[in-house]
Scaffold this motif. Sequence first.
Motif, short mmCIF file in Angstrom:
data_model
loop_
_atom_site.label_atom_id
_atom_site.label_comp_id
_atom_site.label_asym_id
_atom_site.label_seq_id
_atom_site.Cartn_x
_atom_site.Cartn_y
_atom_site.Cartn_z
N GLY A 95 0.83 -1.21 0.00
CA GLY A 95 0.00 0.00 0.00
C GLY A 95 0.86 1.24 0.00
N ASN A 112 0.44 6.81 4.58
CA ASN A 112 -0.43 7.99 4.62
C ASN A 112 0.32 9.15 5.25
OD1 ASN A 112 -2.33 9.67 6.33
ND2 ASN A 112 -3.79 8.71 4.93
N LYS A 140 -2.10 3.02 4.41
CA LYS A 140 -3.32 2.48 3.82
C LYS A 140 -2.93 1.34 2.90
CE LYS A 140 -7.70 3.80 1.93
NZ LYS A 140 -8.65 4.90 1.90
N SER A 184 -6.13 -3.16 0.21
CA SER A 184 -7.45 -3.68 0.56
C SER A 184 -8.41 -2.54 0.89
CB SER A 184 -7.35 -4.61 1.77
OG SER A 184 -7.02 -3.84 2.92
N GLY A 185 -7.85 -1.35 1.17
CA GLY A 185 -8.68 -0.21 1.56
C GLY A 185 -8.61 0.06 3.06
N SER A 186 -8.14 -0.91 3.85
CA SER A 186 -8.02 -0.72 5.29
C SER A 186 -6.80 0.14 5.61
CB SER A 186 -7.88 -2.07 6.00
OG SER A 186 -9.07 -2.80 5.90
N MET A 187 -6.86 0.79 6.78
CA MET A 187 -5.72 1.57 7.25
C MET A 187 -5.17 0.95 8.53
SD MET A 187 -7.03 5.47 6.54
CE MET A 187 -5.46 6.30 6.75
N TRP A 224 -7.76 0.11 11.31
CA TRP A 224 -8.88 0.95 10.87
C TRP A 224 -9.49 0.28 9.66
CZ3 TRP A 224 -5.85 6.29 11.03
CH2 TRP A 224 -5.46 6.54 12.36
N LYS A 225 -10.27 -0.74 9.96
CA LYS A 225 -10.71 -1.69 8.92
C LYS A 225 -11.46 -1.02 7.76
CE LYS A 225 -12.94 -6.17 8.45
NZ LYS A 225 -13.71 -7.22 9.13
N SER A 226 -12.33 -0.08 8.10
CA SER A 226 -13.16 0.55 7.06
C SER A 226 -12.34 1.46 6.15
CB SER A 226 -14.26 1.38 7.71
OG SER A 226 -13.69 2.54 8.32
N GLY A 227 -11.14 1.82 6.62
CA GLY A 227 -10.32 2.75 5.85
C GLY A 227 -10.59 4.20 6.22
N ARG A 228 -11.51 4.41 7.17
CA ARG A 228 -11.77 5.78 7.64
C ARG A 228 -10.84 6.11 8.80
NH1 ARG A 228 -17.10 4.26 6.56
NH2 ARG A 228 -17.40 3.64 8.72
#
Length: 172
Positions: free
Chosen positions: A84, A87, A102, A105-108, A150-154
Amino acid sequence: MRFPALLIVWALILSVVPATASHAVSQSVEANSSVAAKKNRGKACPTKNFWLGAGWGADRGRRSHAGMDMGGKRGTPIFAIETGRINRTKRQSNGALQIVMKGRSGSMYYYGHMDKVLVKGGQRVTKGQVIGRMGDSGSKGQVHLHFEYWKSGRESDAVNPIKLLKRICPSI
Ligand SMILES: [Zn+2]
């Protein structure tokens, strides 16, 4: 002349059958481990040679602990959990060095308390790349990695990382 011919056939059967059976067993073991490999594909444990410290929800006064502490020796490598991009990296007001990355997969993932940060914001990283060294910045005397998922990536949308860590860290 028939008798020796039959013996030869029988010997052939004996030599072939066990080989076939053991082949079938090893195939099914391979099938199982490839299912596990598929599930974990693309992810690496964030560090190694660690012990588990404070976990999800541990009391932190006004807030609760939003990650998992992984204790170890100073200088232990900290790895990019997946391929990835970094950030950001910064030193927090309490002195703790942090890395936020990040994954594709989109997760952070948030890493805290390193002694050394070996990457810069915006840098691309590959799974398993050493991105820092474990330390006690902002937690003097307690060398550990604070890890958040931060699974959702938010931003700061942390979930309990224990299931993920159990899947990708061979020592847990
Ligand atoms: Zn922590």
